[in-house]
Design an enzyme around this catalytic site. Sequence first.
Site, PDB file in Angstrom:
ATOM      1  N   LYS A 100      -9.691  16.029  27.662  1.00  0.00           N
ATOM      2  CA  LYS A 100      -8.801  15.879  26.770  1.00  0.00           C
ATOM      3  C   LYS A 100      -8.691  16.678  25.980  1.00  0.00           C
ATOM      4  O   LYS A 100     -10.172  17.907  25.195  1.00  0.00           O
ATOM      5  CB  LYS A 100      -9.220  14.724  25.919  1.00  0.00           C
ATOM      6  N   VAL A 201       7.039   1.563  19.763  1.00  0.00           N
ATOM      7  CA  VAL A 201       7.627   1.425  20.814  1.00  0.00           C
ATOM      8  C   VAL A 201       8.385   3.368  20.491  1.00  0.00           C
ATOM      9  O   VAL A 201       9.423   3.859  21.007  1.00  0.00           O
ATOM     10  CB  VAL A 201       8.645   0.248  20.787  1.00  0.00           C
ATOM     11  N   GLY A 202       7.424   3.621  20.906  1.00  0.00           N
ATOM     12  CA  GLY A 202       7.803   5.181  20.967  1.00  0.00           C
ATOM     13  C   GLY A 202       7.891   6.245  22.562  1.00  0.00           C
ATOM     14  O   GLY A 202       8.202   5.583  23.272  1.00  0.00           O
ATOM     15  N   HIS A 206       8.470   2.001  24.437  1.00  0.00           N
ATOM     16  CA  HIS A 206      10.405   1.733  24.762  1.00  0.00           C
ATOM     17  C   HIS A 206      10.646   1.278  26.664  1.00  0.00           C
ATOM     18  O   HIS A 206      11.230   0.722  26.541  1.00  0.00           O
ATOM     19  CB  HIS A 206      11.165   2.883  24.242  1.00  0.00           C
TER      20      HIS A 206
END
Length: 385
Positions: A100, A201-202, A206
Amino acid sequence: MTDVQTPATHPAPGVLSRIFRTEQDGAPGDGHEQVVLCHDRSSGLKAIIAIHSTALGPALGGTRFFPYASEEAALEDALNLSRGMSYKNALAGLDLGGGKAVIIGDPNKDKNEAMLRAYGRFVESLRGRYITACDVGTYVQDMDVIARETEYVTGRSPEHGGAGDSSILTAFGVFQGMRASAQARWGQPTLRGKRVGVAGVGKVGHYLVGHLVADGATVVVTDPFEAAVNRVRAAHPEVEVVADTTALLQAKLDVYAPCALGGALTDPVVAALSEFGTSIVCGAANNQLAHPGVEKDLSDRGILYAPDYLVNSGGVIQVADEIDGFNFERAKNKATKIFDTTLEIFTRAAADGVPPAVAADRLAEKRMREISALRTVLLPGARRG
Protein backbone atom coordinates in the site's frame (compact mmCIF):
# COMPACT_ATOMS: atom_id res chain seq x y z
CA MET A 1 13.93 -6.77 5.76
CA THR A 2 14.90 -5.75 2.26
CA ASP A 3 15.13 -1.99 2.51
CA VAL A 4 13.86 0.69 4.87
CA GLN A 5 14.04 4.43 4.47
CA THR A 6 12.35 6.19 7.35
CA PRO A 7 11.09 9.78 7.51
CA ALA A 8 13.41 12.56 8.63
CA THR A 9 11.32 12.80 11.79
CA HIS A 10 11.64 9.21 12.94
CA PRO A 11 8.48 7.33 13.85
CA ALA A 12 7.84 6.22 17.39
CA PRO A 13 9.66 3.06 18.55
CA GLY A 14 6.36 1.15 18.59
CA VAL A 15 5.83 1.85 14.91
CA LEU A 16 9.37 0.84 14.01
CA SER A 17 9.00 -2.39 15.96
CA ARG A 18 5.99 -3.25 13.82
CA ILE A 19 8.09 -2.85 10.65
CA PHE A 20 10.72 -5.27 11.90
CA ARG A 21 8.47 -7.76 13.69
CA THR A 22 9.39 -11.25 12.54
CA GLU A 23 7.32 -14.33 11.87
CA GLN A 24 6.56 -16.60 14.79
CA ASP A 25 5.54 -20.25 14.81
CA GLY A 26 5.84 -20.41 11.03
CA ALA A 27 2.94 -18.01 10.36
CA PRO A 28 3.29 -14.64 8.60
CA GLY A 29 3.87 -11.88 11.14
CA ASP A 30 3.52 -8.13 10.85
CA GLY A 31 7.09 -7.71 9.58
CA HIS A 32 7.26 -5.79 6.31
CA GLU A 33 9.70 -6.64 3.52
CA GLN A 34 10.24 -3.05 2.44
CA VAL A 35 9.16 0.43 3.50
CA VAL A 36 10.23 3.37 1.34
CA LEU A 37 9.89 7.11 1.85
CA CYS A 38 9.38 9.01 -1.40
CA HIS A 39 10.20 12.73 -1.37
CA ASP A 40 10.32 15.05 -4.36
CA ARG A 41 10.93 18.67 -3.36
CA SER A 42 10.03 20.26 -6.68
CA SER A 43 6.49 18.80 -6.78
CA GLY A 44 5.95 18.67 -3.02
CA LEU A 45 5.53 14.89 -3.01
CA LYS A 46 5.77 13.13 0.34
CA ALA A 47 4.74 9.50 0.10
CA ILE A 48 5.35 6.16 1.77
CA ILE A 49 5.25 2.81 -0.04
CA ALA A 50 4.92 -0.20 2.27
CA ILE A 51 5.45 -3.70 0.91
CA HIS A 52 4.25 -6.22 3.46
CA SER A 53 4.74 -9.46 1.52
CA THR A 54 5.61 -10.77 -1.91
CA ALA A 55 5.15 -14.40 -0.85
CA LEU A 56 2.37 -14.88 -3.42
CA GLY A 57 3.65 -12.48 -6.07
CA PRO A 58 4.12 -8.73 -6.64
CA ALA A 59 2.59 -6.57 -3.92
CA LEU A 60 -0.65 -5.01 -5.19
CA GLY A 61 -2.44 -2.25 -3.31
CA GLY A 62 -3.83 1.22 -3.86
CA THR A 63 -2.43 4.68 -3.23
CA ARG A 64 -4.21 6.69 -0.53
CA PHE A 65 -3.98 10.50 -0.75
CA PHE A 66 -4.85 11.91 2.67
CA PRO A 67 -3.98 14.92 4.90
CA TYR A 68 -2.32 12.96 7.70
CA ALA A 69 -1.56 14.86 10.89
CA SER A 70 2.02 13.57 10.89
CA GLU A 71 4.46 11.33 9.07
CA GLU A 72 4.08 8.85 11.91
CA ALA A 73 0.33 8.66 11.33
CA ALA A 74 0.90 8.18 7.59
CA LEU A 75 3.42 5.41 8.22
CA GLU A 76 1.14 3.65 10.67
CA ASP A 77 -1.69 3.72 8.12
CA ALA A 78 0.57 2.43 5.35
CA LEU A 79 1.71 -0.48 7.52
CA ASN A 80 -1.82 -1.44 8.54
CA LEU A 81 -3.19 -1.16 5.02
CA SER A 82 -0.36 -3.06 3.35
CA ARG A 83 -0.64 -5.93 5.80
CA GLY A 84 -4.38 -6.03 5.13
CA MET A 85 -3.68 -6.26 1.40
CA SER A 86 -1.54 -9.37 1.90
CA TYR A 87 -4.44 -11.08 3.62
CA LYS A 88 -7.01 -9.73 1.18
CA ASN A 89 -5.12 -10.89 -1.90
CA ALA A 90 -4.41 -14.29 -0.34
CA LEU A 91 -8.05 -14.89 0.59
CA ALA A 92 -9.20 -13.72 -2.85
CA GLY A 93 -7.08 -16.46 -4.41
CA LEU A 94 -4.83 -14.01 -6.26
CA ASP A 95 -1.17 -14.66 -7.03
CA LEU A 96 -0.31 -11.27 -5.57
CA GLY A 97 1.26 -10.03 -2.37
CA GLY A 98 0.28 -7.09 -0.24
CA GLY A 99 1.40 -3.48 -0.42
CA LYS A 100 0.00 0.00 0.00
CA ALA A 101 1.12 3.56 -0.54
CA VAL A 102 0.07 6.81 1.08
CA ILE A 103 0.63 10.34 -0.21
CA ILE A 104 0.61 12.97 2.53
CA GLY A 105 -1.54 15.96 1.62
CA ASP A 106 -5.02 17.22 0.84
CA PRO A 107 -6.05 15.72 -2.52
CA ASN A 108 -8.42 18.63 -3.12
CA LYS A 109 -5.64 21.21 -2.72
CA ASP A 110 -2.25 19.60 -3.14
CA LYS A 111 -2.64 17.07 -5.95
CA ASN A 112 -1.06 18.02 -9.26
CA GLU A 113 0.36 16.37 -12.37
CA ALA A 114 3.99 16.81 -11.36
CA MET A 115 3.37 15.23 -7.96
CA LEU A 116 1.59 12.21 -9.42
CA ARG A 117 4.27 11.70 -12.07
CA ALA A 118 7.03 12.00 -9.46
CA TYR A 119 5.22 9.36 -7.43
CA GLY A 120 4.99 7.18 -10.55
CA ARG A 121 8.75 7.31 -10.92
CA PHE A 122 9.18 6.02 -7.36
CA VAL A 123 6.79 3.16 -8.14
CA GLU A 124 8.80 2.40 -11.30
CA SER A 125 12.03 2.35 -9.29
CA LEU A 126 10.75 -0.73 -7.43
CA ARG A 127 10.76 -2.64 -10.75
CA GLY A 128 7.52 -4.51 -10.22
CA ARG A 129 7.77 -5.39 -6.54
CA TYR A 130 4.81 -3.02 -6.02
CA ILE A 131 1.84 -2.42 -8.33
CA THR A 132 -0.40 0.50 -7.44
CA ALA A 133 -4.07 1.34 -7.98
CA CYS A 134 -6.76 3.73 -6.68
CA ASP A 135 -7.69 4.25 -3.05
CA VAL A 136 -9.16 7.03 -0.92
CA GLY A 137 -8.29 10.37 -2.52
CA THR A 138 -7.09 8.93 -5.85
CA TYR A 139 -9.09 8.18 -8.96
CA VAL A 140 -8.90 6.52 -12.37
CA GLN A 141 -7.66 9.74 -13.96
CA ASP A 142 -4.82 9.88 -11.44
CA MET A 143 -3.76 6.36 -12.38
CA ASP A 144 -3.59 7.44 -16.02
CA VAL A 145 -1.18 10.22 -15.02
CA ILE A 146 0.93 7.91 -12.84
CA ALA A 147 1.06 5.43 -15.74
CA ARG A 148 2.96 7.99 -17.82
CA GLU A 149 5.95 7.21 -15.61
CA THR A 150 5.47 3.53 -14.73
CA GLU A 151 3.99 0.36 -16.13
CA TYR A 152 3.23 -0.93 -12.63
CA VAL A 153 -0.19 0.64 -12.24
CA THR A 154 -3.73 -0.70 -12.51
CA GLY A 155 -7.18 0.82 -12.22
CA ARG A 156 -6.64 2.93 -15.33
CA SER A 157 -9.44 4.33 -17.46
CA PRO A 158 -11.10 2.14 -20.10
CA GLU A 159 -9.76 4.53 -22.73
CA HIS A 160 -6.28 3.38 -21.76
CA GLY A 161 -7.18 -0.29 -21.57
CA GLY A 162 -7.88 -0.25 -17.87
CA ALA A 163 -10.56 -1.59 -15.57
CA GLY A 164 -11.98 1.80 -14.68
CA ASP A 165 -13.61 2.49 -11.33
CA SER A 166 -12.80 -0.40 -8.99
CA SER A 167 -15.50 0.78 -6.58
CA ILE A 168 -18.03 -1.00 -8.80
CA LEU A 169 -16.84 -4.51 -7.97
CA THR A 170 -15.83 -3.53 -4.44
CA ALA A 171 -19.48 -2.71 -3.73
CA PHE A 172 -20.63 -5.82 -5.57
CA GLY A 173 -18.33 -7.98 -3.45
CA VAL A 174 -19.50 -6.38 -0.20
CA PHE A 175 -23.06 -7.08 -1.27
CA GLN A 176 -22.14 -10.74 -1.89
CA GLY A 177 -20.61 -10.90 1.58
CA MET A 178 -23.72 -9.34 3.04
CA ARG A 179 -25.93 -11.86 1.23
CA ALA A 180 -23.80 -14.67 2.66
CA SER A 181 -24.09 -13.12 6.12
CA ALA A 182 -27.87 -13.00 5.73
CA GLN A 183 -27.83 -16.66 4.68
CA ALA A 184 -25.82 -17.59 7.77
CA ARG A 185 -27.93 -15.54 10.17
CA TRP A 186 -31.48 -15.76 8.76
CA GLY A 187 -31.37 -18.70 6.34
CA GLN A 188 -31.95 -16.69 3.15
CA PRO A 189 -29.32 -14.93 0.96
CA THR A 190 -31.26 -11.68 0.73
CA LEU A 191 -31.58 -8.37 2.55
CA ARG A 192 -35.21 -7.99 1.57
CA GLY A 193 -37.19 -6.55 4.45
CA LYS A 194 -34.03 -5.86 6.50
CA ARG A 195 -32.91 -2.47 7.74
CA VAL A 196 -29.34 -1.74 6.60
CA GLY A 197 -27.28 1.24 7.73
CA VAL A 198 -24.47 2.46 5.47
CA ALA A 199 -21.88 4.77 7.05
CA GLY A 200 -20.17 6.54 4.18
CA VAL A 201 -21.74 6.80 0.72
CA GLY A 202 -18.75 7.94 -1.28
CA LYS A 203 -16.86 5.83 -3.82
CA VAL A 204 -18.15 2.43 -2.72
CA GLY A 205 -21.05 3.21 -0.43
CA HIS A 206 -23.31 4.73 -3.07
CA TYR A 207 -22.95 1.66 -5.30
CA LEU A 208 -23.69 -0.57 -2.32
CA VAL A 209 -26.87 1.40 -1.62
CA GLY A 210 -28.01 0.65 -5.18
CA HIS A 211 -27.57 -3.11 -4.66
CA LEU A 212 -29.42 -2.99 -1.34
CA VAL A 213 -32.36 -1.00 -2.67
CA ALA A 214 -32.68 -3.36 -5.63
CA ASP A 215 -32.67 -6.30 -3.21
CA GLY A 216 -35.58 -4.84 -1.22
CA ALA A 217 -33.73 -3.60 1.86
CA THR A 218 -34.69 -0.50 3.82
CA VAL A 219 -31.56 1.65 3.70
CA VAL A 220 -30.40 4.32 6.15
CA VAL A 221 -27.27 6.34 5.34
CA THR A 222 -24.98 8.99 6.74
CA ASP A 223 -21.99 10.85 5.36
CA PRO A 224 -20.29 14.08 6.47
CA PHE A 225 -20.11 15.29 2.88
CA GLU A 226 -23.39 16.78 1.68
CA ALA A 227 -22.58 16.16 -1.98
CA ALA A 228 -22.31 12.42 -1.35
CA VAL A 229 -25.64 12.37 0.47
CA ASN A 230 -27.32 14.41 -2.25
CA ARG A 231 -26.09 12.00 -4.93
CA VAL A 232 -27.67 9.08 -3.09
CA ARG A 233 -30.90 11.01 -2.52
CA ALA A 234 -31.13 11.86 -6.21
CA ALA A 235 -30.72 8.22 -7.25
CA HIS A 236 -32.72 6.68 -4.40
CA PRO A 237 -35.16 9.16 -2.85
CA GLU A 238 -36.60 6.41 -0.64
CA VAL A 239 -33.34 6.14 1.33
CA GLU A 240 -33.43 7.57 4.86
CA VAL A 241 -30.66 9.99 5.84
CA VAL A 242 -29.48 10.61 9.41
CA ALA A 243 -27.14 13.27 10.73
CA ASP A 244 -24.15 11.22 11.83
CA THR A 245 -22.83 7.80 12.78
CA THR A 246 -24.20 8.05 16.30
CA ALA A 247 -27.71 8.49 14.93
CA LEU A 248 -27.13 5.65 12.49
CA LEU A 249 -26.11 3.25 15.26
CA GLN A 250 -29.31 4.11 17.11
CA ALA A 251 -31.52 3.48 14.05
CA LYS A 252 -32.33 -0.12 15.06
CA LEU A 253 -30.45 -1.69 12.20
CA ASP A 254 -30.35 -5.32 11.20
CA VAL A 255 -27.06 -4.77 9.37
CA TYR A 256 -24.38 -2.12 9.86
CA ALA A 257 -22.07 -1.38 6.90
CA PRO A 258 -19.05 0.81 7.71
CA CYS A 259 -17.87 2.13 4.34
CA ALA A 260 -15.61 5.05 5.22
CA LEU A 261 -12.17 5.03 6.89
CA GLY A 262 -10.77 2.33 9.15
CA GLY A 263 -11.06 1.88 12.90
CA ALA A 264 -14.85 2.20 12.79
CA LEU A 265 -15.55 -0.70 15.16
CA THR A 266 -14.52 0.73 18.52
CA ASP A 267 -15.66 -0.58 21.90
CA PRO A 268 -18.43 2.08 22.23
CA VAL A 269 -19.63 1.37 18.67
CA VAL A 270 -19.84 -2.37 19.34
CA ALA A 271 -21.71 -1.69 22.58
CA ALA A 272 -24.19 0.53 20.71
CA LEU A 273 -24.71 -2.07 17.98
CA SER A 274 -25.49 -4.64 20.66
CA GLU A 275 -27.78 -2.29 22.59
CA PHE A 276 -29.87 -1.46 19.53
CA GLY A 277 -30.09 -5.02 18.22
CA THR A 278 -27.85 -5.06 15.16
CA SER A 279 -27.23 -8.64 13.99
CA ILE A 280 -24.58 -8.28 11.24
CA VAL A 281 -21.60 -6.04 10.51
CA CYS A 282 -20.50 -6.14 6.87
CA GLY A 283 -18.96 -3.13 5.15
CA ALA A 284 -16.38 -1.87 2.68
CA ALA A 285 -14.00 0.03 4.96
CA ASN A 286 -10.51 -1.37 5.46
CA ASN A 287 -9.18 -2.25 8.93
CA GLN A 288 -12.53 -1.83 10.64
CA LEU A 289 -11.46 -3.38 13.97
CA ALA A 290 -10.12 -0.56 16.15
CA HIS A 291 -7.90 -2.90 18.16
CA PRO A 292 -7.32 -6.62 18.77
CA GLY A 293 -10.15 -8.14 20.76
CA VAL A 294 -12.98 -6.27 19.04
CA GLU A 295 -13.68 -9.33 16.89
CA LYS A 296 -14.21 -11.41 20.05
CA ASP A 297 -16.44 -8.77 21.59
CA LEU A 298 -18.62 -8.80 18.47
CA SER A 299 -18.83 -12.59 18.61
CA ASP A 300 -19.57 -12.65 22.33
CA ARG A 301 -22.43 -10.21 21.79
CA GLY A 302 -23.93 -12.38 19.04
CA ILE A 303 -23.07 -9.98 16.22
CA LEU A 304 -21.92 -11.73 13.04
CA TYR A 305 -18.88 -9.93 11.62
CA ALA A 306 -17.94 -10.46 7.97
CA PRO A 307 -14.16 -9.76 7.84
CA ASP A 308 -13.56 -6.54 5.94
CA TYR A 309 -10.64 -7.69 3.81
CA LEU A 310 -12.69 -10.67 2.65
CA VAL A 311 -15.85 -8.90 1.56
CA ASN A 312 -14.22 -5.76 0.14
CA SER A 313 -11.85 -7.69 -2.13
CA GLY A 314 -13.96 -7.16 -5.27
CA GLY A 315 -11.99 -4.03 -6.12
CA VAL A 316 -8.61 -5.71 -5.99
CA ILE A 317 -10.01 -8.61 -8.00
CA GLN A 318 -11.08 -6.06 -10.61
CA VAL A 319 -7.75 -4.25 -10.87
CA ALA A 320 -5.76 -7.51 -10.69
CA ASP A 321 -7.66 -8.74 -13.74
CA GLU A 322 -6.34 -5.70 -15.61
CA ILE A 323 -2.77 -7.01 -15.33
CA ASP A 324 -3.52 -9.70 -17.91
CA GLY A 325 -5.91 -7.64 -20.04
CA PHE A 326 -9.16 -6.59 -18.40
CA ASN A 327 -12.41 -8.47 -18.89
CA PHE A 328 -15.24 -7.18 -16.70
CA GLU A 329 -17.39 -10.32 -16.78
CA ARG A 330 -14.42 -12.50 -15.86
CA ALA A 331 -13.60 -10.22 -12.93
CA LYS A 332 -17.24 -10.07 -11.83
CA ASN A 333 -17.45 -13.87 -11.86
CA LYS A 334 -14.42 -14.00 -9.57
CA ALA A 335 -15.95 -11.41 -7.25
CA THR A 336 -19.18 -13.43 -7.08
CA LYS A 337 -17.19 -16.15 -5.29
CA ILE A 338 -16.89 -13.82 -2.27
CA PHE A 339 -20.32 -15.20 -1.34
CA ASP A 340 -18.98 -18.76 -1.11
CA THR A 341 -15.76 -17.78 0.66
CA THR A 342 -17.71 -15.81 3.25
CA LEU A 343 -19.90 -18.81 4.00
CA GLU A 344 -16.78 -20.99 4.23
CA ILE A 345 -15.26 -18.60 6.77
CA PHE A 346 -18.42 -18.68 8.90
CA THR A 347 -18.44 -22.48 8.77
CA ARG A 348 -14.76 -22.71 9.75
CA ALA A 349 -15.28 -20.19 12.56
CA ALA A 350 -18.17 -22.20 14.01
CA ALA A 351 -16.26 -25.47 13.73
CA ASP A 352 -13.13 -24.05 15.40
CA GLY A 353 -15.00 -22.02 18.01
CA VAL A 354 -13.34 -18.75 16.96
CA PRO A 355 -14.61 -15.41 15.59
CA PRO A 356 -14.85 -15.18 11.77
CA ALA A 357 -11.96 -12.70 11.68
CA VAL A 358 -9.68 -15.31 13.24
CA ALA A 359 -10.87 -18.00 10.84
CA ALA A 360 -10.23 -15.67 7.89
CA ASP A 361 -6.72 -14.86 9.12
CA ARG A 362 -5.92 -18.55 9.49
CA LEU A 363 -7.08 -19.38 5.98
CA ALA A 364 -5.13 -16.48 4.43
CA GLU A 365 -2.00 -17.34 6.42
CA LYS A 366 -2.26 -20.98 5.40
CA ARG A 367 -2.24 -20.04 1.72
CA MET A 368 0.65 -17.59 2.13
CA ARG A 369 2.63 -20.15 4.07
CA GLU A 370 2.06 -22.98 1.59
CA ILE A 371 2.79 -20.94 -1.53
CA SER A 372 5.75 -19.06 -0.06
CA ALA A 373 7.38 -22.41 0.68
CA LEU A 374 7.63 -22.83 -3.11
CA ARG A 375 9.18 -19.44 -3.79
CA THR A 376 11.93 -17.09 -2.77
CA VAL A 377 11.46 -13.32 -2.41
CA LEU A 378 10.29 -11.85 -5.72
CA LEU A 379 13.19 -10.47 -7.72
CA PRO A 380 13.13 -6.86 -9.03
CA GLY A 381 11.65 -6.64 -12.50
CA ALA A 382 9.57 -9.83 -12.24
CA ARG A 383 5.83 -9.58 -12.67
CA ARG A 384 5.12 -13.10 -11.47
CA GLY A 385 6.61 -15.18 -8.72
